[in-house]
Design an enzyme around this catalytic site. Sequence first.
Site, PDB file in Angstrom:
ATOM      1  N   THR A 114       2.412  20.139  -3.245  1.00  0.00           N
ATOM      2  CA  THR A 114       3.319  18.996  -3.044  1.00  0.00           C
ATOM      3  C   THR A 114       4.407  18.934  -4.115  1.00  0.00           C
ATOM      4  O   THR A 114       5.573  18.698  -3.822  1.00  0.00           O
ATOM      5  CB  THR A 114       2.510  17.678  -3.083  1.00  0.00           C
ATOM      6  OG1 THR A 114       1.462  17.775  -2.111  1.00  0.00           O
ATOM      7  CG2 THR A 114       3.366  16.471  -2.771  1.00  0.00           C
ATOM      8  N   ARG A 173       0.043  24.882   5.347  1.00  0.00           N
ATOM      9  CA  ARG A 173      -0.042  24.326   3.991  1.00  0.00           C
ATOM     10  C   ARG A 173       0.093  25.420   2.939  1.00  0.00           C
ATOM     11  O   ARG A 173       0.663  25.202   1.864  1.00  0.00           O
ATOM     12  CB  ARG A 173      -1.330  23.524   3.819  1.00  0.00           C
ATOM     13  CG  ARG A 173      -1.268  22.235   4.648  1.00  0.00           C
ATOM     14  CD  ARG A 173      -2.477  21.367   4.479  1.00  0.00           C
ATOM     15  NE  ARG A 173      -2.567  20.768   3.154  1.00  0.00           N
ATOM     16  CZ  ARG A 173      -1.842  19.724   2.759  1.00  0.00           C
ATOM     17  NH1 ARG A 173      -0.971  19.172   3.568  1.00  0.00           N
ATOM     18  NH2 ARG A 173      -2.001  19.229   1.546  1.00  0.00           N
ATOM     19  N   GLU A 185      -0.396  12.791  13.761  1.00  0.00           N
ATOM     20  CA  GLU A 185       1.015  13.041  13.441  1.00  0.00           C
ATOM     21  C   GLU A 185       1.754  13.701  14.599  1.00  0.00           C
ATOM     22  O   GLU A 185       2.914  13.387  14.858  1.00  0.00           O
ATOM     23  CB  GLU A 185       1.108  13.889  12.167  1.00  0.00           C
ATOM     24  CG  GLU A 185       0.633  13.105  10.940  1.00  0.00           C
ATOM     25  CD  GLU A 185       0.697  13.911   9.648  1.00  0.00           C
ATOM     26  OE1 GLU A 185       1.089  15.098   9.684  1.00  0.00           O
ATOM     27  OE2 GLU A 185       0.348  13.341   8.597  1.00  0.00           O
ATOM     28  N   ASN A 189      10.875  17.416  -1.482  1.00  0.00           N
ATOM     29  CA  ASN A 189      10.034  18.623  -1.539  1.00  0.00           C
ATOM     30  C   ASN A 189      10.076  19.437  -0.236  1.00  0.00           C
ATOM     31  O   ASN A 189       9.126  20.139   0.098  1.00  0.00           O
ATOM     32  CB  ASN A 189       8.600  18.274  -1.980  1.00  0.00           C
ATOM     33  CG  ASN A 189       7.838  17.454  -0.952  1.00  0.00           C
ATOM     34  OD1 ASN A 189       8.417  16.939  -0.003  1.00  0.00           O
ATOM     35  ND2 ASN A 189       6.538  17.342  -1.126  1.00  0.00           N
ATOM     36  N   ARG A 195       8.142  25.389  -0.829  1.00  0.00           N
ATOM     37  CA  ARG A 195       8.524  24.387  -1.836  1.00  0.00           C
ATOM     38  C   ARG A 195       9.005  25.042  -3.118  1.00  0.00           C
ATOM     39  O   ARG A 195       9.955  24.563  -3.754  1.00  0.00           O
ATOM     40  CB  ARG A 195       7.369  23.426  -2.079  1.00  0.00           C
ATOM     41  CG  ARG A 195       7.251  22.389  -0.933  1.00  0.00           C
ATOM     42  CD  ARG A 195       5.949  21.674  -0.955  1.00  0.00           C
ATOM     43  NE  ARG A 195       5.892  20.524  -0.057  1.00  0.00           N
ATOM     44  CZ  ARG A 195       4.749  20.012   0.394  1.00  0.00           C
ATOM     45  NH1 ARG A 195       3.587  20.544   0.035  1.00  0.00           N
ATOM     46  NH2 ARG A 195       4.771  18.971   1.200  1.00  0.00           N
ATOM     47  N   TYR A 202       3.994   7.287   7.381  1.00  0.00           N
ATOM     48  CA  TYR A 202       3.341   7.406   6.072  1.00  0.00           C
ATOM     49  C   TYR A 202       2.466   6.186   5.752  1.00  0.00           C
ATOM     50  O   TYR A 202       2.235   5.896   4.574  1.00  0.00           O
ATOM     51  CB  TYR A 202       4.390   7.589   4.988  1.00  0.00           C
ATOM     52  CG  TYR A 202       4.958   8.994   4.912  1.00  0.00           C
ATOM     53  CD1 TYR A 202       4.143  10.080   4.601  1.00  0.00           C
ATOM     54  CD2 TYR A 202       6.321   9.241   5.108  1.00  0.00           C
ATOM     55  CE1 TYR A 202       4.656  11.362   4.492  1.00  0.00           C
ATOM     56  CE2 TYR A 202       6.846  10.528   5.006  1.00  0.00           C
ATOM     57  CZ  TYR A 202       6.001  11.584   4.693  1.00  0.00           C
ATOM     58  OH  TYR A 202       6.501  12.851   4.583  1.00  0.00           O
ATOM     59  N   PHE A 244       4.728   5.224  -5.038  1.00  0.00           N
ATOM     60  CA  PHE A 244       5.887   6.014  -4.608  1.00  0.00           C
ATOM     61  C   PHE A 244       6.321   5.708  -3.176  1.00  0.00           C
ATOM     62  O   PHE A 244       7.246   6.335  -2.662  1.00  0.00           O
ATOM     63  CB  PHE A 244       5.608   7.512  -4.775  1.00  0.00           C
ATOM     64  CG  PHE A 244       4.396   8.030  -4.023  1.00  0.00           C
ATOM     65  CD1 PHE A 244       4.470   8.330  -2.676  1.00  0.00           C
ATOM     66  CD2 PHE A 244       3.178   8.218  -4.686  1.00  0.00           C
ATOM     67  CE1 PHE A 244       3.369   8.810  -1.984  1.00  0.00           C
ATOM     68  CE2 PHE A 244       2.066   8.704  -4.000  1.00  0.00           C
ATOM     69  CZ  PHE A 244       2.160   8.989  -2.645  1.00  0.00           C
ATOM     70  N   HIS A 283       7.026  18.652   5.054  1.00  0.00           N
ATOM     71  CA  HIS A 283       5.739  17.971   5.185  1.00  0.00           C
ATOM     72  C   HIS A 283       4.897  18.778   6.163  1.00  0.00           C
ATOM     73  O   HIS A 283       5.436  19.358   7.111  1.00  0.00           O
ATOM     74  CB  HIS A 283       5.917  16.554   5.742  1.00  0.00           C
ATOM     75  CG  HIS A 283       4.618  15.934   6.179  1.00  0.00           C
ATOM     76  ND1 HIS A 283       3.771  15.322   5.299  1.00  0.00           N
ATOM     77  CD2 HIS A 283       4.005  15.909   7.398  1.00  0.00           C
ATOM     78  CE1 HIS A 283       2.690  14.927   5.966  1.00  0.00           C
ATOM     79  NE2 HIS A 283       2.803  15.278   7.237  1.00  0.00           N
ATOM     80  N   LYS A 294      12.377  18.183   5.677  1.00  0.00           N
ATOM     81  CA  LYS A 294      12.849  16.899   5.144  1.00  0.00           C
ATOM     82  C   LYS A 294      14.369  16.911   4.918  1.00  0.00           C
ATOM     83  O   LYS A 294      14.997  17.975   4.957  1.00  0.00           O
ATOM     84  CB  LYS A 294      12.091  16.595   3.848  1.00  0.00           C
ATOM     85  CG  LYS A 294      10.574  16.411   4.058  1.00  0.00           C
ATOM     86  CD  LYS A 294       9.903  15.890   2.791  1.00  0.00           C
ATOM     87  CE  LYS A 294       8.410  15.705   3.000  1.00  0.00           C
ATOM     88  NZ  LYS A 294       7.772  15.048   1.821  1.00  0.00           N
TER      89      LYS A 294
HETATM   90  P1  CMP Z   1       4.233  14.680   1.998  1.00  0.00           P
HETATM   91  O1  CMP Z   1       3.391  15.868   2.285  1.00  0.00           O
HETATM   92  O2  CMP Z   1       5.370  14.433   2.934  1.00  0.00           O
HETATM   93  O3  CMP Z   1       3.311  13.375   1.945  1.00  0.00           O
HETATM   94  C1  CMP Z   1       3.648  12.231   1.179  1.00  0.00           C
HETATM   95  C2  CMP Z   1       4.816  12.474   0.266  1.00  0.00           C
HETATM   96  O4  CMP Z   1       4.960  11.567  -0.799  1.00  0.00           O
HETATM   97  C3  CMP Z   1       4.665  13.820  -0.407  1.00  0.00           C
HETATM   98  O5  CMP Z   1       4.854  14.854   0.536  1.00  0.00           O
HETATM   99  C4  CMP Z   1       5.714  13.704  -1.518  1.00  0.00           C
HETATM  100  O6  CMP Z   1       6.998  14.120  -1.094  1.00  0.00           O
HETATM  101  C5  CMP Z   1       5.761  12.203  -1.798  1.00  0.00           C
HETATM  102  N1  CMP Z   1       5.258  11.863  -3.120  1.00  0.00           N
HETATM  103  C6  CMP Z   1       5.977  11.304  -4.117  1.00  0.00           C
HETATM  104  N2  CMP Z   1       5.219  11.113  -5.204  1.00  0.00           N
HETATM  105  C7  CMP Z   1       3.978  11.573  -4.903  1.00  0.00           C
HETATM  106  C8  CMP Z   1       2.741  11.661  -5.627  1.00  0.00           C
HETATM  107  N3  CMP Z   1       2.631  11.226  -6.883  1.00  0.00           N
HETATM  108  N4  CMP Z   1       1.678  12.210  -5.001  1.00  0.00           N
HETATM  109  C9  CMP Z   1       1.766  12.627  -3.720  1.00  0.00           C
HETATM  110  N5  CMP Z   1       2.909  12.569  -2.991  1.00  0.00           N
HETATM  111  C10 CMP Z   1       4.000  12.049  -3.578  1.00  0.00           C
END
Ligand code: CMP
Length: 141
Positions: free
Chosen positions: A92, A86, A127, A113, A103, A50, A58, A116, A10
């Site tokens: 996350t 993962r 994806e 973070n 992370r 997304y 969010f 992805h 990211k």
């Molecule tokens: P990612 O794995 O890229 O998938 C969706 C993204 O939304 C996640 O990582 C986070 O960076 C972002 N995000 C922000 N707030 C939240 C939340 N409350 N729960 C899950 N993802 C979140």
Amino acid sequence: AVEHTLSIIKPDAVAKNVIGEIYARFEKAGLRIVAAKMQHLSREQAEGFYAEHKERPFFKDLVDFMTSGPVMVQVLAGEDAIARNRELMGATDPQKAAAGSIRADFASSIDANAVHGSDSATSAEREVAYFFSDDEICPRD
Ligand code: CMP
């Protein structure tokens, strides 16, 4: 089984200049990079990627962040690549990510973070195809 999974480094991690450090973690874990490109996502691209989160509170912050700078997008291949990636990424929320995970080491917030990774075989298929055509994926053993 050998799987393919989509990984995104990211904008926060690209800005921190840790693409190579993150690639080294993939490679040390036995994952192979079989396609890669750097791209500054448009809003449309980020919103489409997304789409499943469209109704989440969010969503706008997520799209703002993912379009704030270039990302590095890659396909990782290997035995259990989806779960393995993962595990390397950690939770996350970086506050909850296991010590030594990507992370935990490089992320600063749940939005910024660092990475992805696809969360299932179904999302990996969607994806990977979202970013790469079949002829851009280089089979390797
Ligand atoms: P990612 O794995 O890229 O998938 C969706 C993204 O939304 C996640 O990582 C986070 O960076 C972002 N995000 C922000 N707030 C939240 C939340 N409350 N729960 C899950 N993802 C979140």
